[in-house]
Design an enzyme around this catalytic site. Sequence first.
Site, mmCIF file in Angstrom:
data_model
loop_
_atom_site.group_PDB
_atom_site.id
_atom_site.type_symbol
_atom_site.label_atom_id
_atom_site.label_comp_id
_atom_site.label_asym_id
_atom_site.label_seq_id
_atom_site.Cartn_x
_atom_site.Cartn_y
_atom_site.Cartn_z
ATOM 1 N N GLY A 12 29.235 33.550 -40.159
ATOM 2 C CA GLY A 12 29.603 32.050 -40.253
ATOM 3 C C GLY A 12 28.327 31.356 -40.359
ATOM 4 C CG ASP A 13 27.898 28.607 -38.146
ATOM 5 O OD1 ASP A 13 28.848 27.920 -38.594
ATOM 6 O OD2 ASP A 13 28.020 28.810 -36.967
ATOM 7 C CE LYS A 16 31.119 29.512 -44.411
ATOM 8 N NZ LYS A 16 30.612 29.719 -43.314
ATOM 9 N N GLY A 17 28.773 24.874 -46.703
ATOM 10 C CA GLY A 17 29.037 23.289 -46.754
ATOM 11 C C GLY A 17 28.063 22.776 -47.876
ATOM 12 N N GLY A 40 33.055 24.478 -39.143
ATOM 13 C CA GLY A 40 32.433 23.306 -39.284
ATOM 14 C C GLY A 40 31.119 23.338 -40.300
ATOM 15 C CG HIS A 41 31.980 24.377 -44.020
ATOM 16 N ND1 HIS A 41 33.083 24.616 -44.877
ATOM 17 C CD2 HIS A 41 32.274 25.248 -42.775
ATOM 18 C CE1 HIS A 41 33.256 25.862 -44.556
ATOM 19 N NE2 HIS A 41 32.951 26.229 -43.256
ATOM 20 C CB THR A 129 36.425 27.339 -32.248
ATOM 21 O OG1 THR A 129 37.606 27.782 -32.894
ATOM 22 C CG2 THR A 129 35.227 28.139 -33.252
ATOM 23 C CD GLN A 224 36.432 30.797 -40.186
ATOM 24 O OE1 GLN A 224 37.424 31.134 -40.974
ATOM 25 N NE2 GLN A 224 36.347 29.535 -39.976
ATOM 26 C CB THR A 239 37.946 34.089 -37.462
ATOM 27 O OG1 THR A 239 38.653 32.892 -37.284
ATOM 28 C CG2 THR A 239 38.048 34.374 -38.807
ATOM 29 C CB THR A 301 32.015 25.037 -30.031
ATOM 30 O OG1 THR A 301 31.108 25.934 -30.545
ATOM 31 C CG2 THR A 301 33.360 25.360 -30.674
ATOM 32 N NE ARG A 303 30.984 28.405 -29.041
ATOM 33 C CZ ARG A 303 31.880 29.316 -29.453
ATOM 34 N NH1 ARG A 303 32.237 30.458 -28.568
ATOM 35 N NH2 ARG A 303 32.405 29.452 -30.635
ATOM 36 N N GLY A 415 15.939 23.129 -47.142
ATOM 37 C CA GLY A 415 16.196 22.038 -46.323
ATOM 38 C C GLY A 415 17.798 21.807 -46.436
HETATM 39 P P1 GDP Z 1 28.336 26.376 -42.827
HETATM 40 O O1 GDP Z 1 29.480 26.543 -41.641
HETATM 41 O O2 GDP Z 1 28.262 27.642 -43.362
HETATM 42 O O3 GDP Z 1 28.702 25.274 -43.779
HETATM 43 O O4 GDP Z 1 26.942 26.105 -42.139
HETATM 44 P P2 GDP Z 1 26.739 25.029 -40.908
HETATM 45 O O5 GDP Z 1 26.894 23.631 -41.516
HETATM 46 O O6 GDP Z 1 27.551 25.163 -39.896
HETATM 47 O O7 GDP Z 1 25.367 25.448 -40.553
HETATM 48 C C1 GDP Z 1 24.321 25.284 -41.369
HETATM 49 C C2 GDP Z 1 23.175 24.295 -40.820
HETATM 50 O O8 GDP Z 1 22.116 24.546 -41.414
HETATM 51 C C3 GDP Z 1 23.682 22.983 -41.008
HETATM 52 O O9 GDP Z 1 23.230 22.332 -40.050
HETATM 53 C C4 GDP Z 1 23.078 22.575 -42.421
HETATM 54 O O10 GDP Z 1 22.585 21.162 -42.283
HETATM 55 C C5 GDP Z 1 21.742 23.267 -42.268
HETATM 56 N N1 GDP Z 1 21.256 23.718 -43.352
HETATM 57 C C6 GDP Z 1 21.899 24.214 -44.688
HETATM 58 N N2 GDP Z 1 21.028 24.861 -45.215
HETATM 59 C C7 GDP Z 1 19.652 24.518 -44.934
HETATM 60 C C8 GDP Z 1 18.371 24.835 -45.377
HETATM 61 O O11 GDP Z 1 17.990 25.426 -46.259
HETATM 62 N N3 GDP Z 1 17.348 24.605 -44.326
HETATM 63 C C9 GDP Z 1 17.685 23.983 -43.193
HETATM 64 N N4 GDP Z 1 16.322 23.713 -42.319
HETATM 65 N N5 GDP Z 1 18.988 23.808 -42.726
HETATM 66 C C10 GDP Z 1 19.821 24.097 -43.631
HETATM 67 P P1 IMO Z 2 32.198 28.334 -40.412
HETATM 68 O O1 IMO Z 2 33.037 28.072 -41.696
HETATM 69 C C1 IMO Z 2 30.907 30.608 -36.993
HETATM 70 C C2 IMO Z 2 33.785 32.460 -34.767
HETATM 71 C C3 IMO Z 2 34.112 32.129 -33.194
HETATM 72 C C4 IMO Z 2 34.477 33.283 -32.401
HETATM 73 C C5 IMO Z 2 35.323 33.837 -33.678
HETATM 74 C C6 IMO Z 2 36.655 33.740 -33.349
HETATM 75 O O2 IMO Z 2 31.476 26.873 -39.694
HETATM 76 O O3 IMO Z 2 31.200 29.381 -40.865
HETATM 77 P P2 IMO Z 2 38.294 31.567 -33.671
HETATM 78 O O4 IMO Z 2 38.377 30.175 -33.067
HETATM 79 O O5 IMO Z 2 38.127 31.628 -35.146
HETATM 80 O O6 IMO Z 2 39.576 32.443 -33.148
HETATM 81 O O7 IMO Z 2 37.072 32.176 -33.135
HETATM 82 O O8 IMO Z 2 34.994 33.390 -34.846
HETATM 83 N N1 IMO Z 2 33.932 31.590 -35.582
HETATM 84 C C7 IMO Z 2 33.058 30.920 -36.256
HETATM 85 N N2 IMO Z 2 31.491 31.387 -36.016
HETATM 86 N N3 IMO Z 2 31.190 29.764 -38.089
HETATM 87 C C8 IMO Z 2 32.319 29.602 -38.261
HETATM 88 O O9 IMO Z 2 33.038 29.000 -39.208
HETATM 89 C C9 IMO Z 2 33.489 30.227 -37.258
HETATM 90 N N4 IMO Z 2 34.729 30.113 -37.241
HETATM 91 C C10 IMO Z 2 35.054 30.970 -36.084
HETATM 92 O O10 IMO Z 2 32.637 31.698 -32.620
HETATM 93 O O11 IMO Z 2 33.365 34.204 -32.310
HETATM 94 MG MG MG Z 3 29.572 26.211 -39.748
#
Ligand code: GDP
Ligand code: IMO
Ligand code: MG
Length: 429
Positions: A12-13, A16-17, A40-41, A129, A224, A239, A301, A303, A415
């Site tokens: 995750g994270d 994707k957003g 959280g995107h 979460t 995720q 998840t 969250t 975290r 970025g």
């Molecule tokens: P998602 O859950 O996959 O949509 O990702 P999140 O938004 O939770 O986490 C990605 C984080 O990295 C966010 O704070 C974005 O703004 C940031 N981000 C995405 N692409 C880049 C990148 O290429 N460089 C940097 N420095 N930050 C990025």
């Molecule tokens: P995005 O879409 C990162 C993790 C939680 C926990 C496990 C189970 O932003 O990438 P849950 O609340 O789903 O039952 O928690 O999954 N988790 C994520 N970690 N990015 C996410 O979503 C997540 N969604 C759930 O931290 O370890």
């Molecule tokens: Mg995220």
Amino acid sequence: MANIIVIGTQWGDEGKGKIVDLLAEYADYVVRFQGGNNAGHTMVVEGEQFISHLVPSGILQGKTCFIGNGVVVDPEVLLGEIEYLKSKGIDVGPDKLKISERAQVIMPYHKAIDLGREKMKGDKKIGTTGRGIGPCYEDKATRRGIRFVDLLDPEGFADKVHTILKEKNFYLTGFLSEDAIDPEEVIGKYNQYARQLAPYVENVSVSIYTGMQENKHVLFEGAQGTHLDIDHGTYPYVTSSNTVSGNAACGSGIGPMEITGVLGIVKAYTTRVGSGPFPTELFDDIGDTIQKKGAEFGATTGRKRRCGWLDTVILENAIRLNSISGLVITKLDVLGGLDEIKICTAYDYNGKILNHFPADLDILAACNPVYETLPGWQEDISAIRKFKDLPKNAKDYLNRIEELVETPIDIVSVGPGRKETIVLRNCFD
Ligand code: GDP
Ligand code: IMO
Ligand code: MG
């Protein structure tokens, strides 16, 4: 016609957003098909940051957005998000956002059970979460869930809440030592949500299908990541939904033959939030540097995210599980300034080399990553928009990833901003 799925390849994270927001320019529809507000995107447009938990990330590009049947929806959170987006001047009315009548509703007892169970597990907690995701999917599977179509029928809904709360309150008070939940309070609150959300609810499967017949382009937004998938991830530290691309069809009500491509989003290093194994996790200064420079805090969250080197064993797993046709490498800028960068190419399990991700968590815990070391680069690459302008060592790092996982890189993100991107191939062309 191009119908593309965006999938997280790690935990995750991955960004994707940002990528969905970028590619939404070329799509007509953007669809969430699983997960809920555990996601959280983050999108950054002209310096302004937006975080979405439920509304698909295509909303900023003014596209029609769908919440599919596979999503679990907390109506209170969704209404809050609609208000938040409206306050930022974004059109998120019923003509722009459609919710499947079959999507499951997250209820207050789901959240209370999620939090109560985690508290009871202590050190062994999953690190969820706390949004009620697992308990909601659990009720879906045991056929006691409440869908949007049920929410829109006040009498039937009240009956369902009374029936289920007898059992949930017994469990909450008797087993988890939590407070009981008052059915009348829940019914009153949810009737209000139902009235507010009714205009958004429709048969999403029919709407997407009709659009596809009219040659509309559809972008499916995974939440995720592959290694949080309930079947294929680091179970039980996962998840409660299938996060892999196969679920895009099931979770939005279309057939699998409609899909034309799958983009795998890969953070240039690896992060994980919550508990569970993570073979390439770093516990040293380099891990701290990446965490700080990458601002690695959970968008849901808050975290701190655990950080480590890129792991091509999990990438191989993701590419195979999702039919990934192209990769997007994000946050490459964060690795600038390091003397050396490591890539994990296999796992060493008591002297035996493993090239595939093991199912047994004890085996995984005993695995040591086998690393290849590449030289780093010192330049700030965030202003670069062409692959050829990247420092040689950054290009070598990307080329080596492509070589190791035998999959082309389509996009490189340097970025958080929409424009801080190098596009090598546009999957909508
Ligand atoms: P998602 O859950 O996959 O949509 O990702 P999140 O938004 O939770 O986490 C990605 C984080 O990295 C966010 O704070 C974005 O703004 C940031 N981000 C995405 N692409 C880049 C990148 O290429 N460089 C940097 N420095 N930050 C990025
Ligand atoms: P995005 O879409 C990162 C993790 C939680 C926990 C496990 C189970 O932003 O990438 P849950 O609340 O789903 O039952 O928690 O999954 N988790 C994520 N970690 N990015 C996410 O979503 C997540 N969604 C759930 O931290 O370890
Ligand atoms: Mg995220």
